[in-house]
Design a protein around this motif. Structure first.
Motif, PDB file in Angstrom:
ATOM      1  N   CYS A  29     -14.503  28.932 -81.527  1.00  0.00           N
ATOM      2  CA  CYS A  29     -13.300  28.494 -80.812  1.00  0.00           C
ATOM      3  C   CYS A  29     -12.037  29.244 -81.231  1.00  0.00           C
ATOM      4  O   CYS A  29     -10.938  28.805 -80.906  1.00  0.00           O
ATOM      5  CB  CYS A  29     -13.062  27.000 -81.038  1.00  0.00           C
ATOM      6  N   PHE A  30     -12.166  30.335 -81.965  1.00  0.00           N
ATOM      7  CA  PHE A  30     -10.952  31.029 -82.389  1.00  0.00           C
ATOM      8  C   PHE A  30     -10.565  32.100 -81.373  1.00  0.00           C
ATOM      9  O   PHE A  30     -11.389  32.555 -80.579  1.00  0.00           O
ATOM     10  CB  PHE A  30     -11.102  31.617 -83.797  1.00  0.00           C
ATOM     11  N   PRO A  31      -9.294  32.542 -81.377  1.00  0.00           N
ATOM     12  CA  PRO A  31      -8.793  33.428 -80.319  1.00  0.00           C
ATOM     13  C   PRO A  31      -9.403  34.819 -80.340  1.00  0.00           C
ATOM     14  O   PRO A  31      -9.856  35.309 -81.381  1.00  0.00           O
ATOM     15  CB  PRO A  31      -7.281  33.500 -80.605  1.00  0.00           C
ATOM     16  N   TRP A  32      -9.357  35.452 -79.181  1.00  0.00           N
ATOM     17  CA  TRP A  32      -9.840  36.820 -79.021  1.00  0.00           C
ATOM     18  C   TRP A  32      -8.995  37.810 -79.803  1.00  0.00           C
ATOM     19  O   TRP A  32      -7.770  37.670 -79.914  1.00  0.00           O
ATOM     20  CB  TRP A  32      -9.823  37.203 -77.546  1.00  0.00           C
ATOM     21  N   SER A  33      -9.659  38.810 -80.371  1.00  0.00           N
ATOM     22  CA  SER A  33      -9.005  39.977 -80.952  1.00  0.00           C
ATOM     23  C   SER A  33      -9.990  41.123 -80.851  1.00  0.00           C
ATOM     24  O   SER A  33     -11.152  40.935 -80.476  1.00  0.00           O
ATOM     25  CB  SER A  33      -8.622  39.724 -82.415  1.00  0.00           C
ATOM     26  N   HIS A  55     -16.714  29.452 -77.016  1.00  0.00           N
ATOM     27  CA  HIS A  55     -15.853  28.682 -76.120  1.00  0.00           C
ATOM     28  C   HIS A  55     -14.505  29.370 -75.918  1.00  0.00           C
ATOM     29  O   HIS A  55     -13.689  28.900 -75.130  1.00  0.00           O
ATOM     30  CB  HIS A  55     -15.642  27.279 -76.685  1.00  0.00           C
ATOM     31  N   SER A  56     -14.266  30.447 -76.628  1.00  0.00           N
ATOM     32  CA  SER A  56     -13.017  31.191 -76.540  1.00  0.00           C
ATOM     33  C   SER A  56     -12.936  31.936 -75.211  1.00  0.00           C
ATOM     34  O   SER A  56     -13.947  32.230 -74.573  1.00  0.00           O
ATOM     35  CB  SER A  56     -12.930  32.199 -77.687  1.00  0.00           C
ATOM     36  N   THR A  57     -11.705  32.245 -74.810  1.00  0.00           N
ATOM     37  CA  THR A  57     -11.480  33.094 -73.644  1.00  0.00           C
ATOM     38  C   THR A  57     -11.611  34.547 -74.077  1.00  0.00           C
ATOM     39  O   THR A  57     -10.876  35.004 -74.954  1.00  0.00           O
ATOM     40  CB  THR A  57     -10.083  32.844 -73.053  1.00  0.00           C
ATOM     41  N   HIS A  70     -21.683  31.779 -73.388  1.00  0.00           N
ATOM     42  CA  HIS A  70     -20.248  31.566 -73.201  1.00  0.00           C
ATOM     43  C   HIS A  70     -20.029  30.285 -72.421  1.00  0.00           C
ATOM     44  O   HIS A  70     -20.716  30.021 -71.428  1.00  0.00           O
ATOM     45  CB  HIS A  70     -19.613  32.728 -72.444  1.00  0.00           C
ATOM     46  N   SER A  71     -19.057  29.474 -72.880  1.00  0.00           N
ATOM     47  CA  SER A  71     -18.758  28.211 -72.219  1.00  0.00           C
ATOM     48  C   SER A  71     -17.252  27.960 -72.286  1.00  0.00           C
ATOM     49  O   SER A  71     -16.738  27.483 -73.290  1.00  0.00           O
ATOM     50  CB  SER A  71     -19.513  27.055 -72.892  1.00  0.00           C
ATOM     51  N   PRO A  72     -16.519  28.303 -71.220  1.00  0.00           N
ATOM     52  CA  PRO A  72     -15.058  28.206 -71.278  1.00  0.00           C
ATOM     53  C   PRO A  72     -14.562  26.769 -71.375  1.00  0.00           C
ATOM     54  O   PRO A  72     -15.223  25.830 -70.922  1.00  0.00           O
ATOM     55  CB  PRO A  72     -14.616  28.851 -69.963  1.00  0.00           C
TER      56      PRO A  72
END
Length: 212
Positions: A29-33, A55-57, A70-72
């Motif tokens: 669940c942590f942000p994209w980088s 679950h991250s975008t 992947h599960s948004p």
């Protein structure tokens, strides 16, 4: 996510940091980088997870090459638990059905898809569509202000009665959003930053500033 899943799997759900435990399923669940994939792989290896659910975008094409699901997530921060229960939760990838089962057990409606790239793209396009709608409202508001016209009439009242008419006709496919005006540029931490992950002119419309 813990609040939702723990109702059906209380003994199995815990945060892996800073607890050094093994995990059958790793929920990310942590942000994209740019280091996202390497970080997820390191966590999966460290905790021995056989199933990874992101679950991250993320950009399309992030999860499928690694066999991750992947599960948004949909909803407004910070009240995400009610949103997770309200929306159908999509799962994409080779092990999507397996990943979705825990959520079904917790009473969440799910939908399974073959490719993670489909749900990755779907989440980004949802954000971009909302961003474009915000840009449209801001453009109409500014246009009206320049000409001394009432934006409440031009935008809100016209749109609401437009929607009412088509709803009465049963033509719900023609309904459109009616957004409240908020001064300044698009705010928040997801719409503009995440739109940059999609390579398309409409995404560029969202990411650029009001004066661009």
């Amino acid at each position: 996510m813990h609040a939702v899943l723990s109702c059906a799997h209380d003994a199995l759900i815990r945060d892996i940091e800073p607890v050094p435990v093994g995990a059958e399923v790793l929920h990310v669940c942590f942000p994209w980088s740019e280091d996202f994939a390497a970080q997820v792989k390191a966590y999966a290896d460290e905790h021995g997870a056989g199933l990874v659910v992101v679950h991250s975008t993320v950009p399309p094409g992030t999860c499928d090459p690694h066999g991750w699901v992947h599960s948004p997530v949909r909803g407004r921060h910070p009240h995400l638990a009610p949103a997770l229960r309200a929306f159908i939760k999509h799962f994409g990838g080779h092990h999507a059905a397996e990943a979705a089962q825990a959520w079904e057990d917790a009473g969440v409606r799910t939908r399974v898809h073959t490719l993670a790239a489909d749900t990755e793209a779907g989440k980004l396009w949802e954000l971009v569509q909302f961003g474009v709608q915000v840009r449209v409202e801001k453009a109409i508001h500014a246009w009206c202000a320049e000409r001394g016209l009432d934006a409440d009439v031009v935008y809100r009242q016209m749109a609401e009665t437009y929607n009412d008419g088509y709803a009465d006709l049963g033509e719900h496919r023609f309904l459109r959003p009616v957004l409240a005006h908020m001064p300044g540029d698009i705010g928040g931490h997801c719409v503009r930053p995440m739109a940059a992950l999609l390579d398309h002119p409409l995404a560029e419309m969202v990411t650029r500033g009001l004066d661009s």
